[in-house]
Design an enzyme around this catalytic site. Sequence first.
Site, mmCIF file in Angstrom:
data_model
loop_
_atom_site.group_PDB
_atom_site.id
_atom_site.type_symbol
_atom_site.label_atom_id
_atom_site.label_comp_id
_atom_site.label_asym_id
_atom_site.label_seq_id
_atom_site.Cartn_x
_atom_site.Cartn_y
_atom_site.Cartn_z
ATOM 1 C CG HIS B 104 -1.374 1.335 1.671
ATOM 2 N ND1 HIS B 104 -0.813 2.073 2.704
ATOM 3 C CD2 HIS B 104 -2.377 2.098 1.167
ATOM 4 C CE1 HIS B 104 -1.467 3.221 2.816
ATOM 5 N NE2 HIS B 104 -2.412 3.264 1.904
ATOM 6 C CG HIS B 173 -9.068 -6.012 16.609
ATOM 7 N ND1 HIS B 173 -8.530 -5.119 15.712
ATOM 8 C CD2 HIS B 173 -9.448 -7.078 15.861
ATOM 9 C CE1 HIS B 173 -8.600 -5.615 14.489
ATOM 10 N NE2 HIS B 173 -9.152 -6.796 14.552
ATOM 11 N N GLY B 262 -19.526 9.978 2.812
ATOM 12 C CA GLY B 262 -20.055 10.005 1.455
ATOM 13 C C GLY B 262 -18.997 9.987 0.368
ATOM 14 N NE ARG B 264 -16.661 6.189 -8.333
ATOM 15 C CZ ARG B 264 -16.147 5.105 -8.902
ATOM 16 N NH1 ARG B 264 -14.992 4.621 -8.476
ATOM 17 N NH2 ARG B 264 -16.788 4.501 -9.886
#
Lengths: 304, 304
Positions: B104, B173, B262, B264
């Site tokens: 990434h 977690h 909101g 994409r």
Amino acid sequence: MDTNLLKQYFTGLQDRIVSALEQFDGQAFLTDSWIRPEGGGGKSRLIEGGNFFERGGVNFSHVTGTKLPPSATAHRPELAGRSWEAMGVSLVLHPRNPYCPTSHANVRCFIASKEGEEPVWWFGGGMDLTPYYGFEEDAQHFHSTCRDALAPFGAEVYPKYKKWCDEYFFLKHRNEPRGIGGVFFDDLNEGGPGGQNPFERCFALTQAVGDNFVNAYLPILEKRRDIAYGEQERDFQAYRRGRYVEFNLVWDRGTLFGLQSGGRTESILMSLPPVVKWRYDWHPEAGSAEEKLYTDFLRPRDWV
Amino acid sequence: MDTNLLKQYFTGLQDRIVSALEQFDGQAFLTDSWIRPEGGGGKSRLIEGGNFFERGGVNFSHVTGTKLPPSATAHRPELAGRSWEAMGVSLVLHPRNPYCPTSHANVRCFIASKEGEEPVWWFGGGMDLTPYYGFEEDAQHFHSTCRDALAPFGAEVYPKYKKWCDEYFFLKHRNEPRGIGGVFFDDLNEGGPGGQNPFERCFALTQAVGDNFVNAYLPILEKRRDIAYGEQERDFQAYRRGRYVEFNLVWDRGTLFGLQSGGRTESILMSLPPVVKWRYDWHPEAGSAEEKLYTDFLRPRDWV
């Protein structure tokens, strides 16, 4: 308020649900008991690679703490700092057959205590259904079981909790419901007409939901378990299961609170499906059975 | 500050990275351009079912707004209400071969403007590597490429951004890092020694990160692409990819902000792997290659 009664109910409910599911599947659920260092513990009952269920769990937990965190009391700031306990049963079941829906149910009680004062308690819970290939009569059966279970508590209860469920299990980033809904309630602490004892009424209502999960879900599985399927249906199921993951990890308050506050990760994430696929901007073919899920089932409807 | 220069750099970077990846894979990336109703838009470049990449995307976006939301300015309350724009390239690549790591990278610039005042800007970005089967020399190559890219900006920069990366890409977690890290930075708005122009310096640093992604990642893929693998390795890869989903949906601020505000959805969730598995409380066998990932790679280490 007798927490032993609560514990007896919740653990008994877990046993009864697991027994019914084991009988249906033909494979026994595993048992995994755990202790929470900060207080309390639980018993997870799990199935993976069953004859019918590809993955699923029915978990009992009873966790306690000395100081209610502010995040748990946004609506009740007066309770922050109280000692607390939470007890309940939570389950998710992922059948292998894509014609059989995934289902989730939960019943729970939360109690906040302070020496010299009455404990404050509330119940929450519900059940909901997530089909991959929908059947109107199945949705009707599921919802009418919910409606009938709640009828003794007032005719207004089912419509209210049905709407709450539609609003809660909604993927805002997809503008899409998770499934065909069911019922959902929280913060329940109300007496009935004629001065009915609030705790007794709310506990009875919660039991009505828990006790009816098997009635709501298993008849649907019975009806659909022998439908033949192939790679296309499995593929669609795996794709749609991605939405389940997205909802649980992005929007579900219980999951997020659990993961971010040091809950037992493996029990919390028991809700995630066994095999999931993501695909860029995929849409079902016009007129296909897959499109029917979107057009006919993934929109709030009155099912009963 | 010239935003055309920024746009030219980011779109050019996207083109160069995609070209290098296409040449490596042998399959062309798709192009999907989109417009954001509230302002701005982007161009997603995607691959699914490639010869080498099972799924991946290299996305350019340039989005604008008239009022900076308070959630974007927790550390800079004085900027709330300003008009803003955000521009950058974000990419995630999931090879099919489990011996090849997922990677990434992201480079971005944020600008908050107000009439009659100087615009406030900051850069952010980084790159990181997530192996399934680790190789020490690959981790060393990735980190030394990051270190060398940042060396012109001061010897203290790489260690600082390396630590920041370890802290950011951490699954609380699971008490587990997402991978072997890399570099991560945000809120960058600093001049260099001797009064070096802050914008020029920060833009150059961000370019050094973006320009070196291909150098950091592709040589590793070249080296590992021909290692044979079977169902066991694919299965472990699918299981570990679950951690990638958990991180991105539960902890990644960019993903959550995008989904909840909101953004994409399909471009944001391009980061999710194509096939993912969850399994209850699974642990690798003692002494296995799978265990080696946990013991030797999934812990913060100094790689160079």
